[in-house]
Design an enzyme around this catalytic site. Structure first.
Site, short mmCIF file in Angstrom:
data_model
loop_
_atom_site.label_atom_id
_atom_site.label_comp_id
_atom_site.label_asym_id
_atom_site.label_seq_id
_atom_site.Cartn_x
_atom_site.Cartn_y
_atom_site.Cartn_z
N THR A 1 0.83 -1.21 0.00
CA THR A 1 0.00 0.00 0.00
C THR A 1 0.86 1.25 0.00
O THR A 1 0.54 2.24 -0.68
CB THR A 1 -0.96 0.00 1.21
OG1 THR A 1 -1.78 -1.16 1.13
CG2 THR A 1 -1.84 1.25 1.23
N CYS A 2 1.96 1.22 0.71
CA CYS A 2 2.85 2.38 0.80
C CYS A 2 3.42 2.74 -0.58
O CYS A 2 3.51 3.91 -0.93
CB CYS A 2 3.98 2.10 1.78
SG CYS A 2 3.40 1.60 3.42
#
Length: 160
Positions: free
Chosen positions: A47-48
């Site tokens: 997600t980052c």
């Protein structure tokens, strides 16, 4: 205790790499400017890398046009943060900050135990808007979520 609106950013040091390793004091980093500090659980994580950092890269100029600096932080070493920044084509001026020992993360009260995933102590996903060293907005994600710390959300909810 978790950081709150009206609190001063704790004074600790962070690391970054430009020409070489640099140590940056949070007081020098935040005093006299407006900034958004967003933190991710880990560089190169799904997600980052796919959503969180790219959103700030895409909207970097929108923050800058409002006189706001943007800082990305993770409990990773400065070499990893530098490599991640290069891999993500982070623009000059968007600082990739290493909180390698988690000192700022703990001082903010925003640490999480990711030992179950083999990652040890990490930062929760969050974004802070800071004006002259004083926190003016706090956006902390619930575990597993990515909403309130996104660049879009933070831009839409900046205090005047």
């Amino acid at each position: 205790m978790t950081i709150h609106v009206g609190d001063r950013i704790p004074e600790v040091t962070l690391k970054r790499i430009r020409e070489g390793m640099e140590t940056i004091d949070t007081q020098a980093l935040f005093d006299g400017r407006k900034a958004v500090l967003f933190a991710v659980p880990g560089a190169f994580t799904p997600t980052c890398s796919a959503r969180h950092l790219p959103g700030y890269i895409e909207r970097f100029e929108q923050f800058r046009s409002r006189g706001i600096d943007v800082f990305c932080m993770a409990v990773n070493d400065p070499f990893v943060m530098q490599a991640w920044g290069k891999a993500q084509s982070v623009p000059d001026g968007l600082l990739m900050l290493s909180d390698g020992n988690g000192d700022l993360t703990r001082a903010l009260g925003l640490e999480m135990d990711a030992s179950g995933s083999g990652m040890g102590m990490r930062s929760r996903r969050f974004a802070l808007y800071v004006n002259n060293g004083i926190v003016r907005a706090v956006h902390v994600e619930e575990p597993g979520n990515f909403e309130v710390s996104s660049a879009e959300y933070v831009l839409a909810h900046l205090p005047e």
